[in-house]
Design an enzyme around this catalytic site. Structure first.
Site, mmCIF file in Angstrom:
data_model
loop_
_atom_site.group_PDB
_atom_site.id
_atom_site.type_symbol
_atom_site.label_atom_id
_atom_site.label_comp_id
_atom_site.label_asym_id
_atom_site.label_seq_id
_atom_site.Cartn_x
_atom_site.Cartn_y
_atom_site.Cartn_z
ATOM 1 N N GLY A 20 -0.382 8.607 -3.850
ATOM 2 C CA GLY A 20 0.583 8.064 -2.887
ATOM 3 C C GLY A 20 1.022 6.662 -3.236
ATOM 4 C CB ALA A 21 0.996 4.902 -6.429
ATOM 5 C CG ASN A 22 5.842 7.335 -3.189
ATOM 6 O OD1 ASN A 22 4.888 8.095 -3.183
ATOM 7 N ND2 ASN A 22 6.659 7.206 -2.157
ATOM 8 N N GLY A 24 4.348 1.717 0.464
ATOM 9 C CA GLY A 24 3.325 1.223 1.362
ATOM 10 C C GLY A 24 2.082 0.703 0.671
ATOM 11 C CE1 TYR A 171 -4.059 9.414 9.419
ATOM 12 C CE2 TYR A 171 -4.695 7.899 11.158
ATOM 13 C CZ TYR A 171 -4.340 8.133 9.850
ATOM 14 O OH TYR A 171 -4.280 7.093 8.952
#
Length: 298
Positions: A20-22, A24, A171
């Site tokens: 999820g490095a794209n 935030g 969550y």
């Protein structure tokens, strides 16, 4: 003195995989590692956004297609990592989804549990052989203050929220599962004599895209009443970066902000909620996770 990126040791020669490095927190984490010389693999679901992130980060970056909501994608990504690299120094399990409407992954799991926990459980198991003999290697698991929502522990009787679905409860359960996995993984690594350690971190309350799934009324409340108190992603990523790079960090350490209620601030050691330390529940979750993913740790 507060711990900042200036305290990060040189990362030259290290290979770091950040899910999820794209955007935030993932983008901020990848940027921090790249700026200190690491080769950073941006493991992302959206190739176009990953390319944009790589252009912003600069340095030594690679792109890797990864959709944690698909075990086929996880297996393909792990195989690609084996083709490219003989070793990995750092795996940062950062990606996640937060409080979406009830949905299922490609494999039929509740989306938050399937993405946040099962996808990372599978990925870690499939690439652990690239880490375990590497001195100083680490697996960093991203937790959340929300793990405290699941104050009664993981609901093994309704793990996929088939009987009842609460966005926030699901969550919180997925983030509790992340931390239980971290503790169980560290116990196994230590017992096996592996070089790798497993640690956790949480970002406090940070301004990221995770809130995009909030219902409309909560979106407004978040924008005008809550978001002004959020810290930027660059600060929210500091606990992860400390867990990933601080030479004094040890297995099962958990870092979070030092401010009031752990909402914002600089990274220090923090404690997790009591249910995260239940070893019987950890082992049950481990067994169930192996069964659901088909990934069995050696």
């Amino acid at each position: 003195m507060p711990w900042t990126t200036a305290d990060m040791p040189d990362q030259s020669g290290r290979v770091a995989v950040v899910t999820g490095a794209n955007s935030g927190l993932g983008l901020a984490t990848a940027t921090g590692l790249a700026q200190r010389g690491a080769t950073v693999v941006l493991a992302c679901r959206n190739p176009a956004r990953a390319e944009q992130a790589a252009a912003r980060i600069g340095g030594r970056t690679e792109l890797l297609q990864l959709d944690l909501a698909s075990l086929d994608s996880v297996r393909a990504a792990a195989a690609e990592l084996h083709r490219r690299h003989e070793r990995i120094d750092l795996l940062v399990n950062n990606a996640g989804v937060m409080i979406p409407p009830h949905q299922r992954t490609a494999d039929g799991f509740e989306l938050q549990f399937g993405t946040n926990h099962l996808g990372h459980f599978a990925l870690t198991g499939l690439v652990l052989d690239l880490l375990r003999e590497v001195p100083g290697s680490r697996v960093v698991v991203l937790g959340s203050l929300a793990h405290r929502i699941a104050r009664h522990g993981v609901n093994f009787g309704d793990l996929q929220s088939e009987r009842h679905y609460s966005r926030s409860r699901a969550y919180g359960q997925s983030k509790l599962a992340n931390l239980m996995f971290m503790y169980a993984l560290q116990r196994r690594l230590a017992a096996s004599g592996a070089e790798t350690i497993a640690l956790g971190a949480h970002p406090g309350y940070s301004a990221t895209e995770l809130s995009r799934h909030l219902p409309a009324a909560l979106q407004l409340a978040n924008r005008y009443a809550v978001a002004p108190f959020a810290q930027p992603a660059e600060l929210g990523a500091l606990p992860t970066l400390r867990a990933a790079t601080d030479p004094r960090a040890m297995g099962a350490h958990y870092y979070g902000p030092d401010g009031p209620f752990e909402v914002r601030g600089f990274p220090v050691l923090k404690a997790t909620a009591v249910p995260a330390h239940d070893e019987v529940a950890q082992e049950r979750l481990w067994t169930v996770s192996e069964e659901l993913t088909g990934v069995h740790y050696a």
